[in-house]
Design a protein around this motif. Structure first.
Motif, PDB file in Angstrom:
ATOM      1  N   GLY A   1      -2.150  16.281 127.340  1.00 54.00           N
ATOM      2  CA  GLY A   1      -0.952  16.219 128.178  1.00 54.00           C
ATOM      3  C   GLY A   1      -1.013  17.202 129.332  1.00 54.00           C
ATOM      4  O   GLY A   1      -2.034  17.833 129.570  1.00 54.00           O
ATOM      5  N   ARG A   2       0.100  17.348 130.036  1.00 54.59           N
ATOM      6  CA  ARG A   2       0.181  18.233 131.205  1.00 54.59           C
ATOM      7  C   ARG A   2       0.331  19.702 130.840  1.00 54.59           C
ATOM      8  O   ARG A   2       0.025  20.585 131.635  1.00 54.59           O
ATOM      9  CB  ARG A   2       1.385  17.858 132.080  1.00 54.59           C
ATOM     10  N   ASP A   3       0.827  19.993 129.647  1.00 50.32           N
ATOM     11  CA  ASP A   3       1.086  21.378 129.246  1.00 50.32           C
ATOM     12  C   ASP A   3      -0.209  22.180 129.205  1.00 50.32           C
ATOM     13  O   ASP A   3      -1.224  21.701 128.698  1.00 50.32           O
ATOM     14  CB  ASP A   3       1.757  21.399 127.870  1.00 50.32           C
ATOM     15  N   LYS A   4      -0.164  23.410 129.720  1.00 58.11           N
ATOM     16  CA  LYS A   4      -1.366  24.248 129.753  1.00 58.11           C
ATOM     17  C   LYS A   4      -1.855  24.595 128.352  1.00 58.11           C
ATOM     18  O   LYS A   4      -2.995  25.015 128.180  1.00 58.11           O
ATOM     19  CB  LYS A   4      -1.125  25.514 130.563  1.00 58.11           C
ATOM     20  N   ASN A   5      -1.005  24.428 127.331  1.00 58.59           N
ATOM     21  CA  ASN A   5      -1.415  24.706 125.956  1.00 58.59           C
ATOM     22  C   ASN A   5      -1.989  23.487 125.238  1.00 58.59           C
ATOM     23  O   ASN A   5      -2.393  23.592 124.084  1.00 58.59           O
ATOM     24  CB  ASN A   5      -0.238  25.269 125.154  1.00 58.59           C
TER      25      ASN A   5
ATOM     26  N   PRO B   1       0.990  13.469 136.907  1.00 57.91           N
ATOM     27  CA  PRO B   1       2.448  13.571 136.846  1.00 57.91           C
ATOM     28  C   PRO B   1       3.095  12.526 135.934  1.00 57.91           C
ATOM     29  O   PRO B   1       4.244  12.694 135.535  1.00 57.91           O
ATOM     30  CB  PRO B   1       2.884  13.391 138.302  1.00 57.91           C
ATOM     31  N   GLN B   2       2.380  11.473 135.573  1.00 56.43           N
ATOM     32  CA  GLN B   2       2.929  10.446 134.687  1.00 56.43           C
ATOM     33  C   GLN B   2       2.719  10.787 133.210  1.00 56.43           C
ATOM     34  O   GLN B   2       3.193  10.068 132.341  1.00 56.43           O
ATOM     35  CB  GLN B   2       2.307   9.086 134.991  1.00 56.43           C
ATOM     36  N   SER B   3       2.016  11.858 132.934  1.00 50.15           N
ATOM     37  CA  SER B   3       1.783  12.306 131.561  1.00 50.15           C
ATOM     38  C   SER B   3       2.913  13.247 131.147  1.00 50.15           C
ATOM     39  O   SER B   3       3.407  14.035 131.945  1.00 50.15           O
ATOM     40  CB  SER B   3       0.447  13.033 131.474  1.00 50.15           C
ATOM     41  N   SER B   4       3.298  13.166 129.885  1.00 48.41           N
ATOM     42  CA  SER B   4       4.253  14.137 129.351  1.00 48.41           C
ATOM     43  C   SER B   4       3.516  15.439 129.074  1.00 48.41           C
ATOM     44  O   SER B   4       2.287  15.481 129.063  1.00 48.41           O
ATOM     45  CB  SER B   4       4.881  13.612 128.064  1.00 48.41           C
ATOM     46  N   ARG B   5       4.292  16.499 128.831  1.00 44.70           N
ATOM     47  CA  ARG B   5       3.659  17.798 128.551  1.00 44.70           C
ATOM     48  C   ARG B   5       2.705  17.691 127.366  1.00 44.70           C
ATOM     49  O   ARG B   5       1.572  18.139 127.446  1.00 44.70           O
ATOM     50  CB  ARG B   5       4.711  18.870 128.329  1.00 44.70           C
ATOM     51  N   ILE B   6       3.172  17.169 126.266  1.00 43.15           N
ATOM     52  CA  ILE B   6       2.288  16.810 125.144  1.00 43.15           C
ATOM     53  C   ILE B   6       2.498  15.318 124.937  1.00 43.15           C
ATOM     54  O   ILE B   6       3.490  14.882 124.378  1.00 43.15           O
ATOM     55  CB  ILE B   6       2.606  17.601 123.858  1.00 43.15           C
ATOM     56  N   ASN B   7       1.572  14.541 125.452  1.00 43.08           N
ATOM     57  CA  ASN B   7       1.711  13.091 125.507  1.00 43.08           C
ATOM     58  C   ASN B   7       1.133  12.409 124.266  1.00 43.08           C
ATOM     59  O   ASN B   7       1.751  11.513 123.709  1.00 43.08           O
ATOM     60  CB  ASN B   7       0.984  12.572 126.752  1.00 43.08           C
TER      61      ASN B   7
ATOM     62  N   ASN C   1       6.240   7.952 129.188  1.00 48.48           N
ATOM     63  CA  ASN C   1       5.588   6.738 129.687  1.00 48.48           C
ATOM     64  C   ASN C   1       4.652   6.076 128.691  1.00 48.48           C
ATOM     65  O   ASN C   1       4.036   5.067 128.994  1.00 48.48           O
ATOM     66  CB  ASN C   1       4.841   7.049 130.987  1.00 48.48           C
ATOM     67  N   GLY C   2       4.497   6.653 127.515  1.00 46.11           N
ATOM     68  CA  GLY C   2       3.708   6.020 126.466  1.00 46.11           C
ATOM     69  C   GLY C   2       2.230   6.352 126.506  1.00 46.11           C
ATOM     70  O   GLY C   2       1.721   6.990 127.427  1.00 46.11           O
ATOM     71  N   THR C   3       1.573   5.896 125.458  1.00 40.39           N
ATOM     72  CA  THR C   3       0.121   5.974 125.311  1.00 40.39           C
ATOM     73  C   THR C   3      -0.364   4.546 125.117  1.00 40.39           C
ATOM     74  O   THR C   3       0.200   3.800 124.310  1.00 40.39           O
ATOM     75  CB  THR C   3      -0.263   6.829 124.082  1.00 40.39           C
TER      76      THR C   3
ATOM     77  N   GLY D   1      -0.541   7.802 131.490  1.00 37.33           N
ATOM     78  CA  GLY D   1      -0.171   7.806 132.902  1.00 37.33           C
ATOM     79  C   GLY D   1      -1.221   7.044 133.695  1.00 37.33           C
ATOM     80  O   GLY D   1      -1.581   5.927 133.351  1.00 37.33           O
ATOM     81  N   GLY D   2      -1.756   7.677 134.733  1.00 38.47           N
ATOM     82  CA  GLY D   2      -2.811   7.053 135.529  1.00 38.47           C
ATOM     83  C   GLY D   2      -4.214   7.469 135.125  1.00 38.47           C
ATOM     84  O   GLY D   2      -5.178   7.173 135.814  1.00 38.47           O
ATOM     85  N   THR D   3      -4.334   8.171 133.989  1.00 40.94           N
ATOM     86  CA  THR D   3      -5.632   8.677 133.532  1.00 40.94           C
ATOM     87  C   THR D   3      -6.188   7.801 132.427  1.00 40.94           C
ATOM     88  O   THR D   3      -5.510   7.536 131.436  1.00 40.94           O
ATOM     89  CB  THR D   3      -5.492  10.122 133.013  1.00 40.94           C
TER      90      THR D   3
END
Length: 112
Positions: free
Chosen positions: A29-33, A41-47, A66-68, A89-91
């Motif tokens: 996800g987007r979270d640094k952890n 930007p379409q990813s959640s912090r922990i997706n 936005n789902g997996t 997201g877009g990845t």
């Protein structure tokens, strides 16, 4: 098993998933952890989370906005196999069989 994806700068990343049963999940996800940090930007912090459990890898959506997606289908929980494509997201992240350990650029370490 390896996860392969392109970073925003166009370089390719390869990450080896460890085969240790009942270990904590690998998070994406987007979270640094997160174990795998996405600049999307379409990813959640922990997706998404991936866990090795009883000789198989399981991928799970972590109630993301936005789902997996696995092979184009939105999932809650699914079995991972070489050849699968995870989209967050877009990845897009390709799941590949590990052929040569020297190809790996990062090994996911489990957080305790």
């Amino acid at each position: 098993m390896l996860l392969q994806y392109k970073k925003p700068d166009g370089t390719e990343a390869k990450v080896r998933l460890k085969t240790i049963s009942h270990s904590p999940p690998v998070t994406i996800g987007r979270d640094k952890n997160a174990h795998i940090v996405l600049d999307d930007p379409q990813s959640s912090r922990i997706n998404t989370a991936i866990r090795y459990w009883d000789d198989i890898f399981i991928v799970r959506d972590m109630e993301s906005s936005n789902g997996t997606f696995l092979n184009g289908e939105k999932i809650d929980v699914a079995k991972l196999s070489p050849g699968d494509i995870i989209r967050i997201g877009g990845t897009e992240i390709a799941v590949v069989a590990e052929l040569n350990r020297s190809d790996v650029t990062a090994v996911i370490k489990q957080h305790d």
